[in-house]
Design a protein around this motif. Structure first.
Motif, PDB file in Angstrom:
ATOM      1  N   ILE A 164       0.846  -1.193   0.000  1.00 50.93           N
ATOM      2  CA  ILE A 164       0.000   0.000   0.000  1.00 50.93           C
ATOM      3  C   ILE A 164       0.882   1.244   0.000  1.00 50.93           C
ATOM      4  N   VAL A 165       0.740   2.078  -1.026  1.00 54.18           N
ATOM      5  CA  VAL A 165       1.492   3.330  -1.095  1.00 54.18           C
ATOM      6  C   VAL A 165       0.573   4.470  -0.674  1.00 54.18           C
ATOM      7  N   LEU A 166       1.011   5.215   0.322  1.00 52.94           N
ATOM      8  CA  LEU A 166       0.178   6.268   0.899  1.00 52.94           C
ATOM      9  C   LEU A 166       0.883   7.616   0.826  1.00 52.94           C
ATOM     10  N   PRO A 167       0.141   8.687   0.606  1.00 54.03           N
ATOM     11  CA  PRO A 167       0.745  10.025   0.702  1.00 54.03           C
ATOM     12  C   PRO A 167       1.068  10.331   2.153  1.00 54.03           C
ATOM     13  N   PHE A 168       2.215  10.934   2.383  1.00 57.99           N
ATOM     14  CA  PHE A 168       2.602  11.289   3.743  1.00 57.99           C
ATOM     15  C   PHE A 168       1.710  12.433   4.219  1.00 57.99           C
ATOM     16  N   PRO A 169       1.274  12.423   5.477  1.00 61.08           N
ATOM     17  CA  PRO A 169       0.376  13.479   5.976  1.00 61.08           C
ATOM     18  C   PRO A 169       0.956  14.877   5.773  1.00 61.08           C
ATOM     19  N   ASP A 170       0.156  15.766   5.196  1.00 60.89           N
ATOM     20  CA  ASP A 170       0.613  17.126   4.896  1.00 60.89           C
ATOM     21  C   ASP A 170       1.074  17.861   6.156  1.00 60.89           C
ATOM     22  N   PHE A 205       4.367  15.117  19.080  1.00 55.94           N
ATOM     23  CA  PHE A 205       3.956  13.947  18.296  1.00 55.94           C
ATOM     24  C   PHE A 205       2.762  14.314  17.409  1.00 55.94           C
ATOM     25  N   HIS A 206       2.649  13.616  16.296  1.00 56.77           N
ATOM     26  CA  HIS A 206       1.437  13.619  15.491  1.00 56.77           C
ATOM     27  C   HIS A 206       0.925  12.180  15.419  1.00 56.77           C
ATOM     28  N   VAL A 207      -0.405  12.017  15.470  1.00 55.32           N
ATOM     29  CA  VAL A 207      -1.014  10.689  15.455  1.00 55.32           C
ATOM     30  C   VAL A 207      -2.013  10.595  14.307  1.00 55.32           C
ATOM     31  N   TYR A 208      -1.929   9.505  13.531  1.00 53.13           N
ATOM     32  CA  TYR A 208      -2.822   9.290  12.395  1.00 53.13           C
ATOM     33  C   TYR A 208      -3.369   7.868  12.412  1.00 53.13           C
ATOM     34  N   LYS A 209      -4.526   7.708  11.774  1.00 49.64           N
ATOM     35  CA  LYS A 209      -5.148   6.394  11.612  1.00 49.64           C
ATOM     36  C   LYS A 209      -5.254   6.084  10.129  1.00 49.64           C
ATOM     37  N   GLU A 248     -10.069   4.703   1.835  1.00 49.59           N
ATOM     38  CA  GLU A 248      -9.580   5.848   1.065  1.00 49.59           C
ATOM     39  C   GLU A 248      -8.070   5.805   0.845  1.00 49.59           C
ATOM     40  N   LEU A 249      -7.399   4.866   1.518  1.00 46.46           N
ATOM     41  CA  LEU A 249      -5.938   4.727   1.440  1.00 46.46           C
ATOM     42  C   LEU A 249      -5.246   6.050   1.751  1.00 46.46           C
ATOM     43  N   LYS A 250      -5.517   6.540   2.956  1.00 45.92           N
ATOM     44  CA  LYS A 250      -4.871   7.770   3.393  1.00 45.92           C
ATOM     45  C   LYS A 250      -4.800   7.774   4.914  1.00 45.92           C
ATOM     46  N   TRP A 251      -3.893   8.598   5.433  1.00 42.15           N
ATOM     47  CA  TRP A 251      -3.757   8.766   6.875  1.00 42.15           C
ATOM     48  C   TRP A 251      -4.695   9.881   7.336  1.00 42.15           C
ATOM     49  N   VAL A 252      -5.495   9.586   8.363  1.00 43.24           N
ATOM     50  CA  VAL A 252      -6.438  10.555   8.924  1.00 43.24           C
ATOM     51  C   VAL A 252      -5.951  10.937  10.313  1.00 43.24           C
ATOM     52  N   GLU A 253      -5.843  12.232  10.570  1.00 40.53           N
ATOM     53  CA  GLU A 253      -5.324  12.669  11.869  1.00 40.53           C
ATOM     54  C   GLU A 253      -6.246  12.251  13.005  1.00 40.53           C
ATOM     55  N   VAL A 254      -5.649  11.797  14.096  1.00 43.23           N
ATOM     56  CA  VAL A 254      -6.377  11.411  15.300  1.00 43.23           C
ATOM     57  C   VAL A 254      -6.163  12.503  16.345  1.00 43.23           C
ATOM     58  N   GLU A 255      -7.227  13.157  16.761  1.00 45.43           N
ATOM     59  CA  GLU A 255      -7.104  14.246  17.730  1.00 45.43           C
ATOM     60  C   GLU A 255      -7.172  13.754  19.163  1.00 45.43           C
ATOM     61  N   SER A 256      -7.698  12.554  19.373  1.00 49.49           N
ATOM     62  CA  SER A 256      -7.792  12.013  20.725  1.00 49.49           C
ATOM     63  C   SER A 256      -7.705  10.496  20.679  1.00 49.49           C
ATOM     64  N   LEU A 257      -6.999   9.925  21.652  1.00 49.99           N
ATOM     65  CA  LEU A 257      -6.935   8.470  21.808  1.00 49.99           C
ATOM     66  C   LEU A 257      -8.017   7.961  22.751  1.00 49.99           C
ATOM     67  N   ASN A 258      -8.857   8.867  23.230  1.00 49.11           N
ATOM     68  CA  ASN A 258      -9.905   8.540  24.196  1.00 49.11           C
ATOM     69  C   ASN A 258      -9.292   7.894  25.434  1.00 49.11           C
ATOM     70  N   ASP A 259      -9.674   6.669  25.759  1.00 49.47           N
ATOM     71  CA  ASP A 259      -9.171   6.068  26.996  1.00 49.47           C
ATOM     72  C   ASP A 259      -7.910   5.245  26.758  1.00 49.47           C
ATOM     73  N   ARG A 260      -7.253   5.439  25.629  1.00 46.72           N
ATOM     74  CA  ARG A 260      -6.065   4.651  25.315  1.00 46.72           C
ATOM     75  C   ARG A 260      -4.792   5.427  25.645  1.00 46.72           C
ATOM     76  N   ALA A 261      -3.722   4.669  25.849  1.00 46.55           N
ATOM     77  CA  ALA A 261      -2.378   5.229  25.987  1.00 46.55           C
ATOM     78  C   ALA A 261      -1.449   4.382  25.137  1.00 46.55           C
ATOM     79  N   LEU A 262      -0.454   5.010  24.533  1.00 46.97           N
ATOM     80  CA  LEU A 262       0.500   4.326  23.671  1.00 46.97           C
ATOM     81  C   LEU A 262       1.850   4.229  24.366  1.00 46.97           C
ATOM     82  N   PHE A 263       2.562   3.132  24.096  1.00 44.75           N
ATOM     83  CA  PHE A 263       3.896   2.918  24.658  1.00 44.75           C
ATOM     84  C   PHE A 263       4.866   2.683  23.514  1.00 44.75           C
TER      85      PHE A 263
END
Length: 451
Positions: free
Chosen positions: A262-268, A335-339, A344-359
Motif C-alpha cells: 500500500i502506497v500512501l501520501p505522507f500526511p501534509d 507527536f502527530h497521530v494518524y489512523k 480511502e488509502l490515506k492517513w487521517v489525523e487522530v485528535e484524541s486516543l480517548n481512553d487509550r495510551a501508547l507505549f
C-alpha cells in the motif's frame, strides 16, 4: 464421588472481587492469586498486563562517567500503576552481558556474543535460544570483550560495515534495529520472531520449530518500523508505503506470502512541520495497532533542546565569551497521530486516543486501555529513547529522552528521572503476559529515587 465444596473465596461474586483487585498493589495481587483458582484467574487479568519500565541501576548511571556504560545492566522495573520501583536483588546475567534488541508480548529479546539471539522472560526466568544471526549480519565473529564492547570480524561479502569494535547501542544502530514476536511463547503458540536489521534494509523471520532465519523478500527498503498483528507483518517504508506479509501462509520453510503493498501520501501536516524544523531536528515513525486500527505516530526530536524546551542549532551552543559548547541534548518536542483509512488509502489525523495510551520506544509499540491501569494517563503517549545513532556519539547524554506526552494540551511529564542524561542501557517498556510468584522474593520495593 462427592463433589468438592466451593470455598468461601470461590463464592464471592465476580464483580465484587474485580472492584477490589482493581485497587490492590502488585504484591497484594500476587498474594490474592494464591487464595484459590478463581482468584488466581481473576487477579491474572490485572497482573499480566501492567506496563513496566525496565531500568538500569540508578547507582551505576548516576555515579558513572559514561566511559563504561557497555558494562551496565538492567536491574529493576518501574511499575507505573503503583509509581514504584522493584529492584532485583540479583541481576540476571542476561541483563548485563547481552544487548537488549527488543521487547514484545511480555518477552525481551537479547543478542549475546557470537551473534546468538535469545528470548528471555525476566519474571519467569525462562530463556529460549534462537538460531545465530552471524551470517544474516555478515559476521564471521562477534565476541564481547571485558569493556563490554563487541569485537567484530566480517565475512568477505559484507560491504556495509567496516568498524572492528562497537558498543551495545551501535549494535542497535547498525545491525538490529528492532526485534518483535508474532505470538506468545508462554502460551505455546506457534510464534515467530521478526528482525528489522542491517541499517533497516532487511527483514528476517524465524518461526518456532525451524533452525534458521528467512530473509523476507522486500520491495521498498529501508523501513521505519515493523509490527505484527493478527498473524500479519506490517512494515512502514521510507517512501511511506506499507508492505504486509501473511506469516501464517508458509507453504514451506523459506516462503512468506506478500499479501499487499500500500502506497500512501505522507500526511501534509507532518510534512510541513518537518520542513519547518529542518536543521533543528529529526523525525521517527512508529506503527501501532489500537482497537483494530493501524496508527502512524510521528515523533519529532530536536537535535539540541535547552532546559526550557527551546530548539537550538549547533551554532547556538557557542557564545562569544565561552569556547566550550553549551550541552543541550536531543529531546522529543511533539507527536502527530494518524489512523489508516483502508478504504480511502490515506492517513487521517487522530485528535484524541480517548481512553487509550501508547507505549513507544525500543519495544514493539503497543496501545492499552487506561481503565485497567490506575495512574496511567488517558490520551497520552509514554515514550523511551530509541535514538541508537545518537547514543554512541556523546559521553554526556543518551538514553535520557523519555516522558509522557499529552495529546490534548501537548504537554510533557517525566516518567522516571535520573540525575544524569547518560542512561545506559536505555530504559525499555515491557508489558508482561504473566508474572511468576516465586520470583517475587528476588525483588525489593522502593520508591523512585531510592535504591
Amino acid at each position: 464421588m462427592a463433589k468438592r465444596r466451593k470455598s468461601l473465596a470461590d463464592q464471592v461474586p465476580t464483580e465484587i472481587f474485580w472492584s477490589i483487585f482493581n485497587k490492590l498493589s502488585f504484591i497484594d495481587l500476587i498474594q490474592a492469586k494464591a487464595v484459590c483458582s478463581s482468584w488466581n484467574l481473576a487477579a491474572e487479568e490485572f497482573v499480566s498486563k501492567m506496563p513496566w519500565l525496565m531500568l538500569p541501576s540508578k547507582k551505576e548511571v548516576e555515579e558513572g562517567d559514561g566511559a563504561f556504560v557497555n558494562n551496565n545492566g538492567y536491574n529493576g522495573f518501574f511499575n507505573l500503576c503503583e509509581n514504584r520501583v522493584y529492584n532485583l536483588k540479583t541481576t540476571p546475567m542476561e541483563f548485563r552481558e547481552s544487548c537488549c534488541i527488543g521487547s514484545s508480548n511480555g518477552w525481551l529479546v537479547f543478542l549475546e556474543h557470537k551473534a546468538v539471539p535469545f528470548l528471555f522472560n525476566p519474571f519467569k526466568q525462562i530463556k529460549i535460544r534462537l538460531p545465530s544471526v552471524d551470517y544474516l549480519l555478515g559476521l564471521k565473529k562477534m565476541e564481547r570483550n571485558e569493556d563490554g564492547e563487541y569485537e567484530l570480524d566480517y565475512l568477505k561479502k559484507n560491504q556495509r560495515f567496516f568498524f572492528k569494535v562497537c558498543g551495545k547501542q551501535q549494535v542497535r544502530e547498525c545491525f538490529i534495529q528492532k526485534a518483535i514476536l508474532s505470538g506468545k511463547p508462554d502460551c505455546n503458540e506457534n510464534f515467530g520472531v521478526v528482525l528489522l536489521c542491517n541499517n533497516r534494509e532487511e527483514i528476517a523471520y524465524h518461526q518456532r520449530g525451524y533452525n534458521s532465519w528467512t530473509v523476507i523478500d522486500v520491495s521498498h527498503p529501508p523501513y521505519r518500523d515493523i509490527i505484527c498483528h493478527k498473524n500479519h507483518l506490517y512494515a512502514l517504508s521510507d517512501n511511506n508505503s506499507i508492505e504486509v506479509w501473511d506469516l501464517g501462509g508458509r507453504d514451506y520453510v523459506g516462503r512468506i506470502v506478500n499479501k499487499s503493498d500500500i502506497v500512501l501520501p505522507f500526511p501534509d501536516k507532518s510534512h510541513t512541520k518537518g520542513n519547518s524544523l529542518r536543521g533543528f531536528g529529526t523525525s521517527k515513525f512508529y506503527l501501532v495497532e489500537s482497537c483494530d486500527d493501524l496508527l502512524l505516530i510521528v515523533r519529532f526530536i530536536g537535535d539540541y533542546v535547552d532546559f526550557d524546551g527551546t530548539l537550538l542549532t549547533e551554532w547556538d551552543l557557542l557564545t562569544e565569551t565561552c569556547t566550550q559548547p553549551k550541552i543541550c541534548p536531543y529531546r522529543t518536542c511533539f507527536f502527530h497521530v494518524y489512523k489508516l483509512d483502508f478504504d480511502e488509502l490515506k492517513w487521517v489525523e487522530v485528535e484524541s486516543l480517548n481512553d487509550r495510551a501508547l507505549f513507544l520506544g525500543g519495544n514493539q509499540s503497543v496501545s492499552v486501555s487506561v481503565q485497567s491501569f490506575p495512574n496511567c494517563e488517558t490520551n497520552s503517549i509514554y515514550f523511551t529513547d530509541d535514538c541508537w545513532e545518537e547514543m554512541e556519539e556523546d559521553y554526556n547524554y543518551g538514553g535520557h529522552d523519555m516522558g509522557i506526552y499529552n495529546i490534548k494540551d501537548e504537554s510533557f511529564k517525566p516518567i522516571y528521572e535520573f540525575s544524569s542524561d547518560k542512561i545506559q542501557p536505555p530504559p525499555c517498556w515491557i508489558i508482561p503476559s504473566a508474572m511468576l510468584e516465586s520470583q517475587l522474593g528476588q525483588c525489593v520495593a522502593s520508591m523512585p529515587g531510592c535504591n
